[in-house]
Scaffold this active site. Sequence first.
Site, PDB file in Angstrom:
ATOM      1  N   GLU A   1      -1.973  -5.478   8.393  1.00 29.30           N
ATOM      2  CA  GLU A   1      -1.160  -4.937   9.498  1.00 29.30           C
ATOM      3  C   GLU A   1      -1.848  -5.162  10.836  1.00 29.30           C
ATOM      4  O   GLU A   1      -3.069  -5.095  10.936  1.00 29.30           O
ATOM      5  CB  GLU A   1      -0.943  -3.423   9.298  1.00 29.30           C
ATOM      6  CG  GLU A   1      -0.095  -3.103   8.084  1.00 29.30           C
ATOM      7  CD  GLU A   1       0.167  -1.605   7.944  1.00 29.30           C
ATOM      8  OE1 GLU A   1      -0.181  -0.822   8.852  1.00 29.30           O
ATOM      9  OE2 GLU A   1       0.726  -1.231   6.900  1.00 29.30           O
TER      10      GLU A   1
ATOM     11  N   GLU B   1       8.525  -4.654  10.882  1.00 37.85           N
ATOM     12  CA  GLU B   1       8.992  -3.354  10.389  1.00 37.85           C
ATOM     13  C   GLU B   1       9.479  -2.497  11.551  1.00 37.85           C
ATOM     14  O   GLU B   1       8.771  -2.310  12.554  1.00 37.85           O
ATOM     15  CB  GLU B   1       7.879  -2.625   9.619  1.00 37.85           C
ATOM     16  CG  GLU B   1       8.355  -1.250   9.115  1.00 37.85           C
ATOM     17  CD  GLU B   1       7.513  -0.649   8.019  1.00 37.85           C
ATOM     18  OE1 GLU B   1       6.563  -1.287   7.533  1.00 37.85           O
ATOM     19  OE2 GLU B   1       7.822   0.508   7.628  1.00 37.85           O
TER      20      GLU B   1
ATOM     21  N   LYS C   1      -1.735  -9.332   2.551  1.00 40.34           N
ATOM     22  CA  LYS C   1      -1.028  -8.922   3.777  1.00 40.34           C
ATOM     23  C   LYS C   1      -1.921  -7.950   4.540  1.00 40.34           C
ATOM     24  O   LYS C   1      -2.618  -7.139   3.925  1.00 40.34           O
ATOM     25  CB  LYS C   1       0.309  -8.244   3.428  1.00 40.34           C
ATOM     26  CG  LYS C   1       1.063  -7.712   4.652  1.00 40.34           C
ATOM     27  CD  LYS C   1       2.489  -7.320   4.315  1.00 40.34           C
ATOM     28  CE  LYS C   1       2.659  -5.902   3.842  1.00 40.34           C
ATOM     29  NZ  LYS C   1       2.196  -4.855   4.777  1.00 40.34           N
TER      30      LYS C   1
ATOM     31  N   ASP D   1      -1.392  -6.057  -0.644  1.00 42.47           N
ATOM     32  CA  ASP D   1      -1.512  -5.412   0.667  1.00 42.47           C
ATOM     33  C   ASP D   1      -2.931  -4.888   0.854  1.00 42.47           C
ATOM     34  O   ASP D   1      -3.408  -4.066   0.055  1.00 42.47           O
ATOM     35  CB  ASP D   1      -0.530  -4.227   0.691  1.00 42.47           C
ATOM     36  CG  ASP D   1       0.095  -4.015   2.048  1.00 42.47           C
ATOM     37  OD1 ASP D   1      -0.277  -4.740   2.991  1.00 42.47           O
ATOM     38  OD2 ASP D   1       0.957  -3.132   2.153  1.00 42.47           O
TER      39      ASP D   1
ATOM     40  N   ASP E   1       0.832  -1.204   0.000  1.00 41.71           N
ATOM     41  CA  ASP E   1       0.000   0.000   0.000  1.00 41.71           C
ATOM     42  C   ASP E   1       0.872   1.262   0.000  1.00 41.71           C
ATOM     43  O   ASP E   1       0.363   2.379  -0.096  1.00 41.71           O
ATOM     44  CB  ASP E   1      -1.019   0.001   1.153  1.00 41.71           C
ATOM     45  CG  ASP E   1      -0.375   0.001   2.528  1.00 41.71           C
ATOM     46  OD1 ASP E   1       0.868  -0.129   2.620  1.00 41.71           O
ATOM     47  OD2 ASP E   1      -1.118   0.126   3.526  1.00 41.71           O
TER      48      ASP E   1
HETATM   49  O1  KIV Z   1       3.389  -1.375   1.704  1.00 40.18           O
HETATM   50  C1  KIV Z   1       4.575  -1.727   1.767  1.00 40.18           C
HETATM   51  O2  KIV Z   1       5.396  -1.416   0.906  1.00 40.18           O
HETATM   52  C2  KIV Z   1       4.984  -2.510   2.939  1.00 40.18           C
HETATM   53  C3  KIV Z   1       6.431  -2.835   3.081  1.00 40.18           C
HETATM   54  C4  KIV Z   1       7.196  -1.646   3.500  1.00 40.18           C
HETATM   55  C5  KIV Z   1       6.639  -3.989   3.961  1.00 40.18           C
HETATM   56  O3  KIV Z   1       4.168  -2.857   3.725  1.00 40.18           O
END
Ligand code: KIV
Length: 293
Positions: free
Chosen positions: A116, A183, A114, A84, A45
């Site tokens: 968070e 992270e 993915k 993401d 994202d």
């Molecule tokens: O969105 C992204 O690029 C990320 C990475 C920094 C892991 O979540």
Amino acid sequence: MDRSRCTLTDITRPDREPLVMVTAYDAASARLADDAGVDLILVGDTLAEFALGYDSTAPVTVDEMLHHCRAVTRTRPRALVVGDMPLGSYQVSAEEAVRNAIRFVKEGGVDAVKLEGGEVRAQAARAIVDAGIAVMGHVGYTPQSAVSFGSHVVAGRDAETGIQLYHDALALERAGCFSIVLEAVVRAVAGRITAELAIPTIGIGAGAGCSGQVLVFHELTGIHAGPSPRFVRRYGEAGAEIGQAIAAFARDVRSRAYPDKQHAYLMPAEEIARFDHALAAERRDSRLRTRTA
Ligand code: KIV
């Protein structure tokens, strides 16, 4: 190089060499990353900041993410593609998280999603896994929360927050995640959490003790001109090279050095003579028509 597709089994093999993940938001960057042999491509994202011009990742929508996931997956990369899930697409309820994750797979063509957050997101992660979709977790500094809780806070600076991170990672592993991004996590904490887990961790600003590393395409290649966090290493200066190429093009256009004969489509001399003749006749006819009008 073995060009067969990366599978979840390859990614989670315990004896494997460190995993390499890179972000890509379009077909060109996906091809470059895949040809370089990365294991995973993340349609992150961070698209919001590095490609769409937003100040943070917060505004990017599911539809925008899917548009870019499709651009990446159309290239049929060898690497496993992770989409993401943006802010708001998995926090409201587990049902909505599953509905949106299914969109990532069906419309975006990704292999995994993915999200968070740690313990607090374990239920959503579990629901998506139960729907048959592979999930990558993301703990430590979580940029989607930065709008409310502040930017680039290093996680796990003391024993208490380190243990909380461990609980977060464990909750995601128990929820069925196949891997977790760590992270901006203190190196000692990230290394110990990695050693405790059965699934691989992918670090960004979390030290060498993780099972793999991820960087943002625009930062590692040097396309991004602005400042980057201290954990970023620039492996190239593609931005400077692109700028020089465009300036050289502008110079050549203005001096008429480009295009030259080799960039043009040509016609035999006698055909040009016939064309000139026909053009002169057209000109004469049009002058005549204007006068009699
Ligand atoms: O969105 C992204 O690029 C990320 C990475 C920094 C892991 O979540």
